[in-house]
Write an enzyme that holds these catalytic residues in place. Structure first.
Site: not given
Length: 192
Positions: A155, A168, A172
């Protein structure tokens, strides 16, 4: 969007994690539509349908109804044994494994200064550890057979960050490093 080259995955076997819904579901359906057999992995965090089917089983039913081949796996990618189990399931049910799509993911959004250790760990375990576990299990098979491909979903949050997503974004960006390193280690064995 359907941009798989004709015949590219015909007769191949793929494992797709987080395939009970969203992007993973679409990837599994697309691969099956182009002739791949698919191990549909989803832990079922959102429960079962009215008929008692898990999200993974629902996607398998849809693939089979369209004439495809698929089998469900409901283990958590955050468990080291699940990676090995998915590879073994692919080999047992379909005789081989050719592709892994590490798509499973969760979010536990909270501002950095309020994030708990559990929220940090949960996200890294699914995204980064889960991809490591399955890639490691499949990578050994791919190396021996001289072919295979690993796809890791990342991402822009990993590249530029995002509010309330330190966990997160870290997971990623970790996937970017993991992908690059695996590519370097396995390139000489025909693994992409």
């Amino acid at each position: 969007m359907d941009n798989i080259e004709e015949g590219a995955v015909e007769g191949k076997v793929a494992v797709v994690t987080g395939a009970g819904g969203g992007i993973g579901r679409d990837v599994a359906l697309l691969l099956a539509r182009h002739g791949a057999a698919v191990v549909v992995n989803d832990v079922g965090a959102y429960g079962v349908d009215e008929g008692g089917q898990s999200p993974a089983a629902q996607v398998v039913t849809e693939i089979k109804a369209a004439g495809g081949r698929a089998v469900a796996h409901t283990g958590s990618v955050a468990d080291a044994s699940a990676g090995r189990a998915m590879v073994e399931l692919a080999q047992r049910e379909f005789g081989r494994i050719d592709c892994v799509v590490n798509n499973a993911g969760i979010v536990r959004d909270r501002f950095f200064h309020k994030m708990s250790d559990e929220e940090w760990d949960a996200v890294l375990k699914v995204h980064l550890y889960g991809s490591w576990y399955l890639s490691r299990a499949a990578g050994a098979v791919f190396k021996e057979q001289g072919s295979g491909s690993l796809v890791h979903m990342t991402s822009t949050a990993g590249l530029i960050g995002n509010r309330a997503q330190a966990n997160y974004a870290s997971a990623k960006m970790g996937l970017v490093g993991l992908s690059r390193s695996i590519a370097m280690d396995l390139e000489k064995f025909g693994v992409r």
